[in-house]
Design a protein around this motif. Structure first.
Motif, PDB file in Angstrom:
ATOM      1  N   PRO A   1      38.777   7.440 -60.964  1.00 23.48           N
ATOM      2  CA  PRO A   1      38.368   7.492 -62.376  1.00 23.48           C
ATOM      3  C   PRO A   1      37.743   6.195 -62.864  1.00 23.48           C
ATOM      4  CG  PRO A   1      40.759   7.361 -62.193  1.00 23.48           C
ATOM      5  CD  PRO A   1      40.232   7.610 -60.820  1.00 23.48           C
ATOM      6  N   MET A   2      38.180   5.049 -62.316  1.00 23.30           N
ATOM      7  CA  MET A   2      37.579   3.797 -62.745  1.00 23.30           C
ATOM      8  C   MET A   2      36.124   3.707 -62.275  1.00 23.30           C
ATOM      9  SD  MET A   2      37.943   1.141 -64.515  1.00 23.30           S
ATOM     10  CE  MET A   2      39.693   1.350 -64.835  1.00 23.30           C
ATOM     11  N   THR A   3      35.867   4.185 -61.066  1.00 19.61           N
ATOM     12  CA  THR A   3      34.478   4.239 -60.592  1.00 19.61           C
ATOM     13  C   THR A   3      33.650   5.145 -61.482  1.00 19.61           C
ATOM     14  OG1 THR A   3      35.233   3.880 -58.311  1.00 19.61           O
ATOM     15  CG2 THR A   3      33.011   4.759 -58.609  1.00 19.61           C
ATOM     16  N   ALA A   4      34.227   6.279 -61.886  1.00 17.15           N
ATOM     17  CA  ALA A   4      33.513   7.205 -62.764  1.00 17.15           C
ATOM     18  C   ALA A   4      33.217   6.575 -64.123  1.00 17.15           C
ATOM     19  CB  ALA A   4      34.320   8.492 -62.932  1.00 17.15           C
ATOM     20  N   LEU A   5      34.174   5.821 -64.667  1.00 21.09           N
ATOM     21  CA  LEU A   5      33.957   5.165 -65.962  1.00 21.09           C
ATOM     22  C   LEU A   5      32.763   4.224 -65.901  1.00 21.09           C
ATOM     23  CD1 LEU A   5      37.624   4.343 -67.090  1.00 21.09           C
ATOM     24  CD2 LEU A   5      36.071   5.994 -68.142  1.00 21.09           C
ATOM     25  N   ILE A   6      32.656   3.472 -64.794  1.00 22.73           N
ATOM     26  CA  ILE A   6      31.530   2.547 -64.659  1.00 22.73           C
ATOM     27  C   ILE A   6      30.238   3.309 -64.413  1.00 22.73           C
ATOM     28  CG2 ILE A   6      30.604   0.622 -63.310  1.00 22.73           C
ATOM     29  CD1 ILE A   6      33.511  -0.122 -62.613  1.00 22.73           C
ATOM     30  N   LEU A   7      30.294   4.301 -63.530  1.00 26.59           N
ATOM     31  CA  LEU A   7      29.083   5.000 -63.099  1.00 26.59           C
ATOM     32  C   LEU A   7      28.467   5.849 -64.209  1.00 26.59           C
ATOM     33  CD1 LEU A   7      27.249   5.659 -60.658  1.00 26.59           C
ATOM     34  CD2 LEU A   7      28.806   7.539 -60.125  1.00 26.59           C
ATOM     35  N   ILE A   8      29.288   6.509 -65.012  1.00 30.44           N
ATOM     36  CA  ILE A   8      28.772   7.447 -66.021  1.00 30.44           C
ATOM     37  C   ILE A   8      28.507   6.766 -67.356  1.00 30.44           C
ATOM     38  CG2 ILE A   8      29.268   9.570 -67.297  1.00 30.44           C
ATOM     39  CD1 ILE A   8      30.981  10.465 -64.919  1.00 30.44           C
TER      40      ILE A   8
ATOM     41  N   TYR B   1      24.888   0.311 -59.149  1.00 31.83           N
ATOM     42  CA  TYR B   1      25.136  -0.779 -58.200  1.00 31.83           C
ATOM     43  C   TYR B   1      26.558  -1.312 -58.359  1.00 31.83           C
ATOM     44  CZ  TYR B   1      24.987  -5.511 -56.269  1.00 31.83           C
ATOM     45  OH  TYR B   1      25.267  -6.659 -55.587  1.00 31.83           O
ATOM     46  N   ALA B   2      26.966  -1.540 -59.591  1.00 31.88           N
ATOM     47  CA  ALA B   2      28.304  -2.085 -59.843  1.00 31.88           C
ATOM     48  C   ALA B   2      29.395  -1.115 -59.410  1.00 31.88           C
ATOM     49  CB  ALA B   2      28.456  -2.427 -61.325  1.00 31.88           C
ATOM     50  N   ALA B   3      29.204   0.185 -59.691  1.00 27.84           N
ATOM     51  CA  ALA B   3      30.215   1.183 -59.339  1.00 27.84           C
ATOM     52  C   ALA B   3      30.354   1.314 -57.827  1.00 27.84           C
ATOM     53  CB  ALA B   3      29.850   2.528 -59.958  1.00 27.84           C
ATOM     54  N   ILE B   4      29.229   1.344 -57.116  1.00 27.21           N
ATOM     55  CA  ILE B   4      29.277   1.469 -55.660  1.00 27.21           C
ATOM     56  C   ILE B   4      29.915   0.236 -55.034  1.00 27.21           C
ATOM     57  CG2 ILE B   4      27.842   1.585 -53.581  1.00 27.21           C
ATOM     58  CD1 ILE B   4      25.879   3.309 -55.214  1.00 27.21           C
TER      59      ILE B   4
ATOM     60  N   PHE C   1      32.089  -1.823 -56.433  1.00 24.22           N
ATOM     61  CA  PHE C   1      33.516  -1.760 -56.744  1.00 24.22           C
ATOM     62  C   PHE C   1      34.222  -0.780 -55.819  1.00 24.22           C
ATOM     63  CE2 PHE C   1      36.688   0.773 -59.196  1.00 24.22           C
ATOM     64  CZ  PHE C   1      37.690  -0.177 -59.255  1.00 24.22           C
ATOM     65  N   PHE C   2      33.634   0.365 -55.605  1.00 25.16           N
ATOM     66  CA  PHE C   2      34.250   1.395 -54.766  1.00 25.16           C
ATOM     67  C   PHE C   2      34.378   0.917 -53.327  1.00 25.16           C
ATOM     68  CE2 PHE C   2      34.201   5.124 -52.036  1.00 25.16           C
ATOM     69  CZ  PHE C   2      35.138   5.943 -52.643  1.00 25.16           C
ATOM     70  N   ILE C   3      33.319   0.324 -52.784  1.00 27.80           N
ATOM     71  CA  ILE C   3      33.335  -0.107 -51.380  1.00 27.80           C
ATOM     72  C   ILE C   3      34.372  -1.205 -51.164  1.00 27.80           C
ATOM     73  CG2 ILE C   3      31.995  -1.281 -49.591  1.00 27.80           C
ATOM     74  CD1 ILE C   3      29.541   0.238 -50.599  1.00 27.80           C
ATOM     75  N   PHE C   4      34.385  -2.210 -52.030  1.00 24.69           N
ATOM     76  CA  PHE C   4      35.343  -3.303 -51.874  1.00 24.69           C
ATOM     77  C   PHE C   4      36.778  -2.770 -51.897  1.00 24.69           C
ATOM     78  CE2 PHE C   4      32.039  -6.348 -52.279  1.00 24.69           C
ATOM     79  CZ  PHE C   4      32.570  -7.588 -51.981  1.00 24.69           C
ATOM     80  N   THR C   5      37.079  -1.928 -52.875  1.00 24.18           N
ATOM     81  CA  THR C   5      38.449  -1.435 -53.018  1.00 24.18           C
ATOM     82  C   THR C   5      38.807  -0.471 -51.903  1.00 24.18           C
ATOM     83  OG1 THR C   5      38.187  -1.641 -55.413  1.00 24.18           O
ATOM     84  CG2 THR C   5      40.075  -0.400 -54.621  1.00 24.18           C
ATOM     85  N   GLN C   6      37.858   0.369 -51.503  1.00 21.01           N
ATOM     86  CA  GLN C   6      38.133   1.364 -50.474  1.00 21.01           C
ATOM     87  C   GLN C   6      38.369   0.710 -49.115  1.00 21.01           C
ATOM     88  OE1 GLN C   6      38.566   4.512 -51.029  1.00 21.01           O
ATOM     89  NE2 GLN C   6      38.794   5.213 -48.928  1.00 21.01           N
ATOM     90  N   VAL C   7      37.520  -0.224 -48.728  1.00 28.13           N
ATOM     91  CA  VAL C   7      37.659  -0.875 -47.423  1.00 28.13           C
ATOM     92  C   VAL C   7      38.965  -1.662 -47.356  1.00 28.13           C
ATOM     93  CG1 VAL C   7      36.698  -2.630 -45.890  1.00 28.13           C
ATOM     94  CG2 VAL C   7      35.185  -0.961 -46.970  1.00 28.13           C
ATOM     95  N   SER C   8      39.264  -2.430 -48.401  1.00 28.10           N
ATOM     96  CA  SER C   8      40.512  -3.198 -48.405  1.00 28.10           C
ATOM     97  C   SER C   8      41.725  -2.267 -48.429  1.00 28.10           C
ATOM     98  CB  SER C   8      40.548  -4.155 -49.595  1.00 28.10           C
ATOM     99  OG  SER C   8      40.518  -3.443 -50.828  1.00 28.10           O
TER     100      SER C   8
END
Length: 485
Positions: A137-144, A152-155, A157-164
Motif C-alpha cells: 500500500p505504501m508503494t501504491a500511495l506513492i505511485l498513484i 521512479y520513486a515508487a519503483i 522504494f519497492f526494489i530496495f525494500t523487497q530485496v532487503s
C-alpha cells in the motif's frame, strides 16, 4: 484474542468499508476512516490497561508456524503512535486527494494493518508477512497519488525494500532449519529462537541479513538513497507515514528481533554499526543543508536523526537504549509536522522550492509559528521532545564509543544550520508571495503536534515507563553476553 488480532484485521476490513462508502457518497470515506482509527485507538488503550497480552494460534501446523501476537508497553507505544499519525495523515490529506478517494483510504488503512502487524508479531514468519504487506500500500500511495517523478520513486522504494526483505527471509528460514537440526522441529517463534546456541560465525551472517533489512528501512547510509526520492514524490499523507512510522519499523526490528536473537554477533558488529550511525548523522546533515526542495531537506534530516538510533542501540547501554526510544517517538512527531507544513505549502504554492518562498510570516504567522517549533524540536532545543532522546543517546554511547559520540554531538550543529536556513528561506526575508494561513482543521492538528512535543519534552518518563520492561530485558541480555564464556 479478538481484541488483539483486531489491530491487524480490522484496519483492512474498515479500509474496504471506507472504499465502499466513498463510492456511494463523496467524502464519506474520510469520516469512516477517521472513525475506524479512533475505534482502534480505544482498543489499543483497552489492551494496554489489561497488561501484557500474548496470543498464539496454530496457523501452518506442518511447518510449525503460528499466528502469534505479543502486546507489551513498547508495542503499545508504537501502535498508538501509528494510529495517531495515521489520523494526522488523513487530516492533512482531507481535501488534498483529488482522485480515487476510496482506494486511497483503503491503502492508508492497509498500511496501518501491516505496520501494526510488524509491531505485534512474535512469530518471524508473521513478522515477515506483515513487513512485506506494508510495502504494497505504501508503494501504491506513492505511485498513484505522488508527484511528478512518482513512478521512479515508487519503483526504487519497492526494489530496495523487497530485496532487503528477501535477505531477511533467508535468515529466517536458516534460523528455522537450525532449530530443526538442534531441537528436531522447525520453529519460527521469536521466543524459542532466542535460545538457539549458534556458532558466532553463523550468528554473524544471519544477523547481517536482518541488519540490512532493518538498516534499509531505518534508513542508514549506505542504504538510504530511496528515502529522499520517496519523500519528495509521495503525497503528504505518504510522507507522514514514511517519516513518522515506517522508518520506526526498522528501529523496532533492531530492538525486538535482531539484538535479542544475535546478542554476541551484534556486539562484535557494534563498531561497524555505530560508525554507520555517525556517518548517517553527519552525511544527512550535510545533504540537508545543500537542498533547495523543502521535502527533500526534511527527508535528509530524517536520515541524520535516525543515525542517533543506530548509534544508541549498538552502544547497548541502558541510558542509550532509552534515548533511542525517545528519538523514535520525538522524530515521528516533529518530522510529521514538518512534512505537513511542506504539504500545505505545496498545496498553496504548487511548489516545494525554497527559492520561490520567503517572507511568508507576513501572510501566515500561525503557520510560521508552528513551523518554528517543529524546526526547534528538530535541532534539539531543550524543553522539546527531541532533545531528551538525542541527549540520552549521546550520554549512553559516550561511555562505550566516546569518539563516535563526540562526532555525533558536533554534527548537531549541522542540524541547527539546515533547520534555521529552512525557516529563514521560507518565512523570513523579502516577501515573494502570500499564502493563506492555517485554518480550522490545519490549526487543530498542528497545534496538537506542538503540544505533544512540549509535553513529552517535559514529561519523557511516560515513554520511558512504557518501554522499560523491553529495554530492561535488552540490558540484561547484554550483561549476560558480556560474561558468557
Amino acid at each position: 484474542m479478538v481484541a488483539l488480532s483486531s489491530l491487524i484485521w480490522c484496519p483492512v476490513l474498515l479500509g474496504i468499508l471506507s472504499w465502499l462508502a466513498e463510492r456511494r457518497l463523496r467524502g464519506a470515506g474520510n469520516w469512516v476512516t477517521l472513525g475506524a482509527l479512533v475505534l482502534l485507538l480505544f482498543v489499543s488503550f483497552y489492551l494496554g490497561a489489561m497488561g501484557d497480552s500474548f496470543v498464539s494460534l496454530s496457523w501452518f501446523s506442518r511447518f510449525n508456524i503460528h499466528f502469534t501476537l505479543f502486546y507489551d508497553g513498547l508495542a503499545q507505544l508504537m501502535v498508538v503512535m501509528t494510529l495517531l499519525l495515521a489520523m494526522l495523515a488523513l487530516l492533512v490529506s482531507w481535501r488534498e486527494i483529488d482522485r480515487r478517494h476510496g482506494f486511497f483510504h483503503f491503502n492508508l488503512m492497509f498500511s496501518v494493518a501491516g505496520i501494526n502487524g510488524v509491531f505485534l508479531a512474535a512469530d518471524l514468519f508473521l513478522f515477515f508477512l506483515c513487513w512485506e504487506a506494508m510495502l504494497l500500500p505504501m508503494t501504491a500511495l506513492i505511485l498513484i497519488w505522488g508527484h511528478e517523478n512518482r513512478r521512479y520513486a515508487a519503483i526504487k522504494f519497492f526494489i530496495f525494500t523487497q530485496v532487503s526483505g528477501l535477505l531477511m527471509l533467508l535468515s529466517i528460514i536458516a534460523l528455522a532449519l537450525f532449530h530443526q537440526h538442534s531441537q528436531g522441529s522447525l520453529s519460527f517463534s521469536l521466543n524459542e529462537l532466542q535460545y538457539l546456541d549458534l556458532p558466532i560465525d553463523v550468528q554473524f551472517w544471519l544477523m547481517l541479513g536482518f541488519f540490512i533489512a532493518f538498516a534499509v528501512k531505518l534508513p542508514s547510509v549506505p542504504f538510504h538513497t530511496w528515502l529522499p526520492d520517496a519523500h519528495t514524490q509521495a503525497p503528504t499523507a505518504g510522507s507522514v507515514l514514511l517519516a513518522g512510522i515506517l522508518l520506526k519499523t526498522g528501529a523496532y526490528g533492531l530492538i525486538r528481533v535482531l539484538l535479542p536473537l544475535f546478542p554476541e554477533a551484534a556486539m562484535s558488529f557494534a563498531p561497524v554499526a555505530v560508525t554507520l550511525g555517525v556517518i548517517s548523522i553527519v552525511y544527512g546533515a550535510l545533504m540537508a543543508f545543500s537542498q533547495t526542495d523543502f521535502k527533500r531537506l526534511v527527508a535528509y534530516s530524517s536520515i541524520s536523526h535516525m543515525g542517533f538510533i543506530l548509534l544508541a542501540l549498538f552502544s547497548w547501554q541502558a541510558i542509550a537504549l532509552q534515548g533511542a526510544v525517545l528519538v523514535m517517538v520525538a522524530h515521528g512527531i516533529s518530522s510529521a509536522g514538518l512534512f505537513c507544513v511542506a504539504g500545505m505549502l505545496q498545496h498553496r504554492l504548487q511548489s516545494r522550492e525554497l527559492g520561490e518562498m520567503g517572507g511568508l510570516w507576513a501572510s501566515a504567522p500561525r503557520m510560521a509559528t508552528v513551523t518554528l517549533v517543529f524546526v526547534m524540536a528538530g535541532i534539539g532545543l531543550p524543553g522539546l521532545a527531541n532533545f531528551n532522546g538525542e541527549f540520552l543517546s549521546l550520554l549512553g554511547s559516550f561511555a562505550v564509543y566516546p569518539l563516535h559520540a563526540v562526532a555525533a554531538t558536533l554534527a548537531i550543529v549541522g542540524s541547527a544550520l539546515y533547520g534555521l536556513r529552512l525557516f529563514q528561506r521560507t518565512f523570513q526575508g523579502p516577501v515573494h508571495t502570500e499564502v493563506e494561513d492555517l485554518q480550522g482543521r490545519e490549526l487543530l492538528f498542528c497545534g496538537l503536534l506542538v503540544l505533544a512535543l512540549v509535553y513529552f519534552g517535559v514529561q519523557p518518563h511516560l515513554i520511558l515507563e512504557a518501554s522499560a520492561a523491553s529495554l530492561d530485558k535488552l540490558s540484561a541480555l547484554a550483561s549476560f553476553s558480556e560474561v558468557r564464556p
